[in-house]
Design an enzyme around this catalytic site. Structure first.
Site, PDB file in Angstrom:
ATOM      1  N   THR A  11      17.482   8.587  19.024  1.00  0.00           N
ATOM      2  CA  THR A  11      16.818   9.161  17.855  1.00  0.00           C
ATOM      3  C   THR A  11      16.471  10.616  18.151  1.00  0.00           C
ATOM      4  O   THR A  11      16.209  10.986  19.294  1.00  0.00           O
ATOM      5  CB  THR A  11      15.530   8.390  17.494  1.00  0.00           C
ATOM      6  OG1 THR A  11      14.539   8.620  18.507  1.00  0.00           O
ATOM      7  CG2 THR A  11      15.794   6.896  17.363  1.00  0.00           C
ATOM      8  N   GLY A  12      16.507  11.444  17.109  1.00  0.00           N
ATOM      9  CA  GLY A  12      16.236  12.863  17.330  1.00  0.00           C
ATOM     10  C   GLY A  12      17.317  13.561  18.114  1.00  0.00           C
ATOM     11  O   GLY A  12      17.047  14.491  18.874  1.00  0.00           O
ATOM     12  N   ILE A  17      16.288  18.386  23.352  1.00  0.00           N
ATOM     13  CA  ILE A  17      16.227  17.303  24.329  1.00  0.00           C
ATOM     14  C   ILE A  17      17.198  16.185  23.945  1.00  0.00           C
ATOM     15  O   ILE A  17      17.932  15.658  24.797  1.00  0.00           O
ATOM     16  CB  ILE A  17      14.791  16.785  24.461  1.00  0.00           C
ATOM     17  CG1 ILE A  17      13.921  17.828  25.172  1.00  0.00           C
ATOM     18  CG2 ILE A  17      14.753  15.460  25.231  1.00  0.00           C
ATOM     19  CD1 ILE A  17      12.452  17.478  25.248  1.00  0.00           C
ATOM     20  N   GLY A  18      17.234  15.828  22.663  1.00  0.00           N
ATOM     21  CA  GLY A  18      18.152  14.779  22.217  1.00  0.00           C
ATOM     22  C   GLY A  18      19.598  15.121  22.517  1.00  0.00           C
ATOM     23  O   GLY A  18      20.390  14.253  22.913  1.00  0.00           O
ATOM     24  N   SER A 138       5.077  12.662  26.591  1.00  0.00           N
ATOM     25  CA  SER A 138       4.647  14.024  26.935  1.00  0.00           C
ATOM     26  C   SER A 138       3.486  13.965  27.913  1.00  0.00           C
ATOM     27  O   SER A 138       2.711  12.998  27.923  1.00  0.00           O
ATOM     28  CB  SER A 138       4.203  14.763  25.666  1.00  0.00           C
ATOM     29  OG  SER A 138       3.488  15.944  25.973  1.00  0.00           O
ATOM     30  N   TYR A 151      -1.267  14.797  18.298  1.00  0.00           N
ATOM     31  CA  TYR A 151      -0.008  14.695  19.050  1.00  0.00           C
ATOM     32  C   TYR A 151      -0.245  13.985  20.374  1.00  0.00           C
ATOM     33  O   TYR A 151       0.537  13.106  20.778  1.00  0.00           O
ATOM     34  CB  TYR A 151       0.564  16.093  19.279  1.00  0.00           C
ATOM     35  CG  TYR A 151       1.854  16.120  20.054  1.00  0.00           C
ATOM     36  CD1 TYR A 151       3.064  15.786  19.449  1.00  0.00           C
ATOM     37  CD2 TYR A 151       1.871  16.489  21.397  1.00  0.00           C
ATOM     38  CE1 TYR A 151       4.257  15.819  20.161  1.00  0.00           C
ATOM     39  CE2 TYR A 151       3.059  16.534  22.119  1.00  0.00           C
ATOM     40  CZ  TYR A 151       4.242  16.198  21.498  1.00  0.00           C
ATOM     41  OH  TYR A 151       5.418  16.223  22.213  1.00  0.00           O
TER      42      TYR A 151
END
Length: 244
Positions: A11-12, A17-18, A138, A151
């Protein structure tokens, strides 16, 4: 390394990064489902880059703030051996200034939708001889950050979810792990000024930010046979910024 045909859902995949996760898994021979939301141009460029590998590439467009995204992905996926949740967005500002919609979107993209999606994909993952679930969290999910309160909360929720799910499904052989990067040199982090970046660098023992490809390499390890006995773990990729 690959003894049979294996598929990974990322996903993403249109993000920095994906993209690197996709390239790293393609090097291992994984066929790929590439989820993205709006960045068609990035997915097209990624598909071009993946032509160098003899793998199938299946792009899937879905909005994770829309409940219909689950159905879209369910219909598109037939086999999945590795699930990587790299989709994400951030909010930088005072918590008291956040709108309800902004909080809901963070929760949906980082926690609610991947949990719902995994409910439907677990039978497929558990049928695999090498089922893997990997979340990109993260450092803020571990230590928290001012101006990124919500976040930090959703990233912490990802870590708690993975620890619990790892225990629940361990007997099936499917592993569940987290990659927790520190500051990564991506477009999403360009909101920080050069002064803010310099201040952050003084706190990182290795004196640099992570590269997106280093996150991809960490995911590739967790997806490999070499990580088959590793589950419920948070793999920190932060240059020594946070240790305990």
């Amino acid at each position: 390394m690959m003894q049979d045909t294996k598929y990974a859902l990322i996903t993403g995949a249109s993000g920095d990064i994906g993209r690197e996760i996709a390239l790293s898994l393609a090097k291992q021979g994984f066929h790929l489902y590439l989820h993205y939301y709006r960045n068609d141009a990035a997915i097209q460029l990624l598909q071009e880059a993946l032509r160098h590998f003899d793998v199938d590439v299946i792009p899937i467009q879905a909005d994770f703030t829309n409940s219909e995204a689950i159905a879209t992905l369910q219909e598109a996926i037939f086999q999945v051996d590795v699930f990587v949740h790299a989709a994400g967005t951030s909010y930088y500002g005072l918590f008291q200034d956040m709108s309800e919609l902004e909080m809901k979107q963070l929760w949906d993209i980082h926690v609610h939708v991947p949990m719902q999606l995994l409910q439907s994909l677990l039978p497929k993952l558990q049928r695999s001889t090498a089922g893997r679930i990997i979340f990109i969290s993260s450092i803020w999910g571990e230590v928290g950050a001012a101006m990124e309160v919500a976040y930090s909360a959703v990233k912490g929720a990802q870590i708690a979810f993975c620890k619990a799910l790892a225990q629940e499904i361990a007997l099936s052989g499917t592993t569940v792990n987290v990659v927790s990067p520190g500051m990564v040199d991506t477009k999403m982090n360009q909101l920080f000024s050069e002064e803010e970046k310099s201040a952050l660098l003084t706190e990182i023992p290795l004196s640099r930010f992570a590269k997106p490809e280093e996150v991809g390499e960490a995911v590739a390890f967790l997806a490999s046979d070499g990580a088959r006995y590793m589950t419920g773990q948070t793999l920190r990729l932060n240059g020594g910024w946070f240790m305990r």
